[in-house]
Scaffold this motif. Structure first.
Motif, short mmCIF file in Angstrom:
data_model
loop_
_atom_site.label_atom_id
_atom_site.label_comp_id
_atom_site.label_asym_id
_atom_site.label_seq_id
_atom_site.Cartn_x
_atom_site.Cartn_y
_atom_site.Cartn_z
N HIS A 100 -7.44 1.23 -23.25
CA HIS A 100 -7.53 0.14 -22.27
C HIS A 100 -6.49 -0.95 -22.51
O HIS A 100 -6.61 -2.05 -21.97
CB HIS A 100 -8.94 -0.45 -22.27
N GLY A 101 -5.49 -0.66 -23.31
CA GLY A 101 -4.35 -1.55 -23.43
C GLY A 101 -4.47 -2.66 -24.44
O GLY A 101 -3.66 -3.60 -24.43
N TYR A 102 -5.46 -2.59 -25.35
CA TYR A 102 -5.59 -3.60 -26.39
C TYR A 102 -4.77 -3.17 -27.61
O TYR A 102 -5.01 -2.11 -28.18
CB TYR A 102 -7.05 -3.80 -26.79
N GLN A 103 -3.80 -3.99 -27.99
CA GLN A 103 -2.94 -3.67 -29.12
C GLN A 103 -3.55 -4.23 -30.40
O GLN A 103 -3.76 -5.43 -30.53
CB GLN A 103 -1.54 -4.27 -28.90
N LYS A 104 -3.84 -3.34 -31.34
CA LYS A 104 -4.47 -3.78 -32.58
C LYS A 104 -3.50 -4.63 -33.38
O LYS A 104 -2.33 -4.30 -33.54
CB LYS A 104 -4.90 -2.57 -33.40
N GLU A 105 -4.02 -5.74 -33.90
CA GLU A 105 -3.21 -6.66 -34.70
C GLU A 105 -3.75 -6.72 -36.12
O GLU A 105 -4.86 -6.26 -36.42
CB GLU A 105 -3.23 -8.05 -34.06
N TRP A 106 -2.96 -7.32 -36.99
CA TRP A 106 -3.31 -7.39 -38.40
C TRP A 106 -4.63 -8.11 -38.61
O TRP A 106 -5.41 -7.76 -39.51
CB TRP A 106 -2.18 -8.12 -39.15
N ALA A 107 -4.92 -9.10 -37.80
CA ALA A 107 -6.10 -9.93 -38.01
C ALA A 107 -7.40 -9.25 -37.57
O ALA A 107 -8.48 -9.77 -37.84
CB ALA A 107 -5.95 -11.27 -37.29
N TRP A 108 -7.32 -8.11 -36.87
CA TRP A 108 -8.54 -7.40 -36.48
C TRP A 108 -9.24 -6.92 -37.74
O TRP A 108 -8.66 -6.19 -38.55
CB TRP A 108 -8.22 -6.21 -35.59
N LYS A 109 -10.50 -7.28 -37.91
CA LYS A 109 -11.24 -6.86 -39.09
C LYS A 109 -12.64 -6.42 -38.70
O LYS A 109 -13.28 -7.03 -37.84
CB LYS A 109 -11.33 -8.01 -40.11
N ARG A 110 -13.10 -5.35 -39.34
CA ARG A 110 -14.46 -4.87 -39.11
C ARG A 110 -14.99 -4.29 -40.41
O ARG A 110 -14.23 -3.93 -41.32
CB ARG A 110 -14.49 -3.80 -38.01
N GLY A 111 -16.30 -4.20 -40.52
CA GLY A 111 -16.91 -3.69 -41.73
C GLY A 111 -18.26 -3.07 -41.45
O GLY A 111 -18.94 -3.41 -40.48
N GLN B 280 1.12 -15.77 -45.70
CA GLN B 280 1.92 -15.99 -44.50
C GLN B 280 1.28 -15.33 -43.28
O GLN B 280 1.24 -15.91 -42.19
CB GLN B 280 3.34 -15.44 -44.71
N LYS B 281 0.75 -14.11 -43.48
CA LYS B 281 0.08 -13.42 -42.37
C LYS B 281 -1.14 -14.21 -41.91
O LYS B 281 -1.40 -14.33 -40.70
CB LYS B 281 -0.34 -12.02 -42.81
N THR B 282 -1.88 -14.73 -42.88
CA THR B 282 -3.07 -15.52 -42.54
C THR B 282 -2.68 -16.78 -41.76
O THR B 282 -3.34 -17.14 -40.76
CB THR B 282 -3.83 -15.90 -43.81
N ALA B 283 -1.63 -17.44 -42.20
CA ALA B 283 -1.17 -18.64 -41.51
C ALA B 283 -0.68 -18.33 -40.11
O ALA B 283 -0.97 -19.06 -39.15
CB ALA B 283 -0.05 -19.31 -42.33
N ASP B 284 0.05 -17.21 -39.95
CA ASP B 284 0.55 -16.82 -38.63
C ASP B 284 -0.62 -16.49 -37.69
O ASP B 284 -0.59 -16.84 -36.50
CB ASP B 284 1.47 -15.60 -38.76
N ALA B 285 -1.64 -15.80 -38.24
CA ALA B 285 -2.80 -15.45 -37.41
C ALA B 285 -3.54 -16.71 -36.95
O ALA B 285 -3.99 -16.80 -35.80
CB ALA B 285 -3.75 -14.55 -38.20
#
Length: 636
Positions: A183-194, A42-47
């Motif tokens: 700087h006002g960027y709100q982190k969301e679930w879809a943010w990914k880094r590696g 569901q999270k993936t679909a919403d993103a």
């Protein structure tokens, strides 16, 4: 109803999926399936729904396009692919991007920071981002812009470089998170880094697989036509087969990220354009030659292809490229280039460059940069823009506390009419001490690399080595930490504790420490000279073992070192008093100043030597007291 009979465990039939059976029949490794929860779906679909909404807003001009911003700020130099394709790709798909760095030095430098900046911007805008450490490609060396072969990097040096760069990258990413919030960027679930190491696949990849999937589709002619190859062949010492294979290795790195994480974009320095173009060809060739149709990735049009771009070349005032090879690198390791010097480097940039550098090295909005530049024009002597640039870079590299400290030091030292005070310089011993009363973070972590004598590493307990390295406050605590497996040593995992063997120079691996015999510690030495220790997440030591003579010549001492504590102090005071070089009052004053560190030294001395030696210390103190009374009578 007939009763149901439970089958014995030995004859119960196993359930095997059809894809695994097909893979086994074809001689391929079975596809591993993992359970995906409904919530994740569901999270993936919403993103994805949110991303498509943003894409429509960008198309309608209601939302800015990140690619346009990257171009406006000056990040884009050469494009591998079509500009319109890249722009449309970034609008419609949440693609992945990566920047690769070979650990051929013990620290990143300012030149590395430039290609990382657009990657950080992409992360803040919801794209998947990766930084790749090329432990395997570092063994070959990129021949680009070189006329002579690179020197082979020693295993110990590679292990040290890899460890230091790994923690530097982690530190940078942590500060990027803080910058995003600032700087006002709100982190969301879809943010990914590696953060990945290409040794993960090169250590187990058959050469035949690379030649079959990538090598057969690469033509030698286009690679020979590259200017850098031509120059090395005509003006330099020629191109070795290993160097010639470097672009293929880098392209395979991209393929691994492309196939596993949908990384369609590579960002590099201006000298990496040829490697990026070759990488695009390799990714396409390997993708289209996938023998298993179930694993074949889509290739329906340009939006499914890999793309890339390079950033401008960063040069110094003389026009020379920044880098370790040029000898003018500005390092991101605070113990190689201090925070004071890094701040000063950006403050000293020419006035004509400061606006460009604000766009490249900060996350300040364009409107704010314009305001700063207007203020700068009013009174250039104040160098307002330069100080803001330096502050923003220090905040990204070392954190806000370090930026504030460096800014204050510069203002106090160089402000007109103000008090002149040199920067605060940490003493050598303080470099290895964790901050007292505060948790150890990547921004305030002590110095990583140090030297210790051979007699300590090979002849003392691991608890005493932890104390000497500054990871614990006493040898007693070191023994307790080792007994509880609360610290780690660089070693190959998977074996019985105490018998791991040294750490793989191209892998960063840790194993819990236990109490073992002192002679077992040398089993963990990389190339017979380096040992890696860690306590907690960020408190790391890379220790180079040197001979006792070399350590003595360095003038350094370590916590718990014999004959550097209470006994030494008493003997020195007795000698000074007998020679008339000091007064009884000065002696008593020095004896009264019993600092916390001296208490620790006394405790460690008592632990190290038997009780009769402690009685010897008491006798020395009694003799000193007798001398003091006699001296006081004579002067009384």
């Amino acid at each position: 109803m007939a009763p149901t009979l439970a089958l014995p465990r030995l004859v119960r039939r196993a359930t095997v999926c059809q894809s695994c059976l097909l893979s086994s029949a074809n001689g391929l490794a079975p596809i591993q399936l993992r359970h995906i929860t409904q919530g994740y779906r569901q999270k993936t679909a919403d993103a994805e729904t949110q991303w498509q909404q943003w894409a429509r807003e960008i198309e309608d001009g209601k939302r800015p396009h990140l690619w346009d911003m990257l171009e406006d700020r000056g990040f884009v130099k050469d494009i591998a692919g079509s500009r319109d394709t890249i722009r449309e790709l970034m609008r419609t798909k949440r693609i992945g991007a990566y920047v690769g760095v070979d650990p051929t030095a013990s620290s990143l430098h300012v030149g590395h920071l430039l290609p990382l900046m657009p990657l950080f911007w992409m992360y803040m805008h919801g794209y998947t981002t990766f930084t790749l450490l090329g432990a395997s490609t570092a063994k070959i060396g990129d021949p680009t812009d070189r006329l002579q072969d690179r020197d082979m990097i020693a295993s110990a040096d590679l292990a040290m470089n890899l460890t230091k760069m790994h923690f530097q990258m982690k530190k940078l990413w942590g500060n990027v998170e803080a910058q995003a919030r600032r700087h006002g960027y709100q982190k969301e679930w879809a943010w990914k880094r590696g953060l990945v190491n290409n040794n993960t696949w090169w250590n187990k990849l058959p050469l035949l697989e690379v030649l079959k999937r990538a090598g057969r589709y690469m033509r030698v002619g286009p690679m020979l036509s590259r200017d850098t190859v031509k120059r090395k062949m005509t003006e330099g010492d020629g191109v070795s087969f290993a160097e010639f294979s470097y672009p293929i290795m880098q392209g395979w790195d991209w393929w691994m990220l492309f196939s596993k994480h949908k990384v369609q974009m590579q960002i590099g320095g201006s000298d990496q354009y040829g490697n990026i173009v070759t990488g695009i060809d390799i990714v396409k060739a390997v993708r289209d030659s996938e023998p298993d149709h179930r694993l074949r990735l889509p290739a329906e049009g340009p939006l499914d292809d890999p793309v890339g771009f390079t950033v401008p070349l960063l040069t110094d005032s003389s026009g020379a490229k920044f880098g370790k090879s040029a000898g003018n690198a500005v390092w991101l390791d605070q113990f190689m280039t201090s925070t004071f010097d890094l701040y000063g480097y950006f403050v000293r940039r020419p006035d004509a460059d400061v606006e460009k550098l604000l766009k490249l090295f900060t996350f300040m909005p364009a409107e704010e940069i314009q305001k700063i530049m207007a203020e700068q024009m009013e009174d250039p002597s104040k160098r307002v823009a330069h100080h803001r640039l330096a502050y923003e870079v220090l905040t990204l590299v070392h954190g806000e506390d370090a930026a504030k400290e460096a800014q204050q030091q510069h203002r106090m030292m160089y402000s007109k009419g103000g008090p002149t005070r040199p920067p605060v310089v940490r003493e050598a011993g303080d470099e290895y001490e964790a901050p007292s009363g505060k948790p150890t973070t990547l921004n305030n972590a002590p110095r990583i690399d140090m030297i210790l004598p051979e007699s300590l590493i090979k002849g003392k307990s691991i608890g005493r080595i932890l104390f000497a390295a500054g990871l614990v406050d006493s040898a007693k605590e070191g023994h307790r930490i080792a007994e509880q497996q609360g610290a780690y040593i660089g070693g190959l995992p998977g074996r019985n504790t105490g018998h791991f063997g040294p750490m793989d120079p191209s892998r960063l691996s840790w194993s819990p420490i236990k109490l073992w015999f002192p002679q077992e510690t040398q089993n963990y030495l990389v190339d017979g000279k380096l040992i890696f220790l860690r306590r907690g997440k960020h408190n790391v030591r890379i220790i180079q073992m040197v001979s006792d003579e070399e350590y003595k010549a360095s003038g350094q001492t370590y916590p718990g070192q014999p004959y550097t504590g209470r006994l030494r102090q008493i003997r020195e005071l007795m000698s000074s008093l007998q020679a008339g070089k000091t007064t009884p009052g000065e002696v008593r004053k020095k004896l009264l100043v019993d600092t916390e560190s001296e208490e620790k030294e006394r405790e460690e001395f008592n632990l190290q030597f038997p009780k009769q030696k402690n009685q010897g210390e008491a006798r020395l103190e009694a003799q000193l007291e007798k001398l003091l009374k006699e001296a006081e009578k004579q002067t009384g």
